[in-house]
Scaffold this motif. Structure first.
Motif: not given
Length: 379
Positions: A225-230, A233-238, A266-271
């Motif tokens: 669960r911690g990995l999913r949250w991190v 959140i990291a994907s949203a910030l990027v 492309l970077a956003a789609s992959c992320l």
């Protein structure tokens, strides 16, 4: 008089409290890959194949590949000698890193009739006595999931010939090995006395065969669960940073190059794809007239193993490692295993047993575990 049948393979009285090293203390054994799988088996030889892990320098190769192409992307119309040489040099470094860090294939052969083990380096070891096998568990530092091993015991030497993160797959491979090279089997999996999940009469049913609708399903462990949250959140910030960067930069330049929009997209789609795959990926055990172990990701389903519910003869929780443990379903058609959190394991086991009881298979699934394997062995 010939070899005894597979169902009569004995469980050896090996001490479970002795923590002996899994790999022999000789140089040849140290060069064995971490994970070996059964590649082929017949009466003459059993062949085990494994790959060494990808080495860390390979992680630098994408950087050098990008450097080799930057000069052409910056000015695609111009070509000169120094630019071409710089690009080729960066490309050579990238290819050298990939080649030097690539996984190496290793092959090991067990000759049952000659009681000999042929190692990848060409040397051979003579086995001192009859084969003995130990089922044990390892917890690799690079993975939160336990890894299961079938170790060939030969005096003080221990040869980890089978390895898998799925105990059911390991047991299916061990069944084939025991069919050509019978021997005693002991375990450190916390199996009940008398349980022999490596002994079954047939392979599992094909996953793509027709099956009845599932009455309920058990969800297994997918990702922490911690990995999913991190990751979320990291994907949203990027993504927010990429959006602001593109909008702010495009407002101050007379023209925007197409690559300036394509590359961030492309970077956003992959992320987004990686994040969604990690969040949605999980195993699920569907319970109906057939027990079907499925892998689900992004809403897609892939049936990995399927067995008739009526053939279940025992449900066991294997020894826990690192907060995770497998729920092992033992059946006359072959085993299957579902990875669970330790805190959920007992409740999931009870839920599965209750589902089997409602299907009318309670006499097989909940009887004395010590007597269940012997019923199947005696036909």
């Amino acid at each position: 008089m010939g070899r005894p049948p597979l169902s009569e393979a004995r469980r050896g009285p090996l001490e479970r409290s002795v923590a002996a090293p899994l790999i022999p203390p000789d140089d040849a054994a140290r060069r064995l890959p971490v994970a070996l799988r059964l590649a082929s088996a017949d009466a003459r030889e059993l062949r085990f194949v494994g790959w060494s892990p990808l080495r860390a320098p390979a992680l630098l190769s994408p950087v050098w590949l990008v450097l080799s192409s930057l000069t052409w992307l910056a000015a695609p119309g111009a070509t000169d000698g120094p630019r071409a040489l710089a690009s080729l040099a960066c490309l050579a470094v990238a290819l050298g890193l990939i080649w030097g860090s690539r996984p190496r294939r290793s092959e090991l052969r067990l000759l049952p009739a000659q009681r000999r083990l042929e190692l990848p380096d060409g040397s051979a070891w003579a086995l001192a006595g009859a084969p003995r096998w130990l089922l044990t568990t390892d917890h690799p530092a690079e993975s939160p999931r336990p890894r299961y091993l079938a170790v060939l015991l030969d005096g003080e030497r221990r040869w980890p010939l089978l390895s898998s993160d799925d105990p059911a797959q390991l047991l299916r491979d061990l069944r084939v090995v025991l069919a050509h090279c019978p021997g005693e089997v002991s375990d450190e999996w916390a199996l009940p006395s008398g349980a022999q999940p490596w002994s079954f009469r047939a392979a599992s049913a094909p996953p793509d065969s027709v099956r009845a609708a599932a009455q309920r399903s058990l969800r297994g462990f997918g990702s922490d669960r911690g990995l999913r949250w991190v990751l979320g959140i990291a994907s949203a910030l990027v993504l927010l940073d990429l959006t602001l960067l593109v909008l702010s930069a495009s407002a101050h330049v007379p023209g925007v190059h197409a690559l300036s929009l394509i590359l961030p997209a492309l970077a956003a789609s992959c992320l987004l794809a990686v994040t969604a795959a990690v969040i949605t990926r999980h195993p699920r055990l569907s319970l109906g007239s057939q027990l079907v172990l499925e892998q689900r990701v992004l809403g897609l389903r892939h049936a990995a193993v399927q067995i008739p519910a009526a053939s279940v003869r025992g449900v066991y929780l294997l020894a826990a490692r690192g907060g995770l443990q497998h729920l092992l379903v033992d059946s006359a058609e072959g085993p299957l295993a579902l990875l669970l959190r330790v805190r959920d394991a007992e409740s999931k086991k009870r839920e599965l047993m209750q589902g089997l009881a409602r299907l009318g298979s309670e006499p097989r699934a909940s009887e004395s575990i010590a007597s269940a394997p012997h019923r199947w062995q005696n036909g």
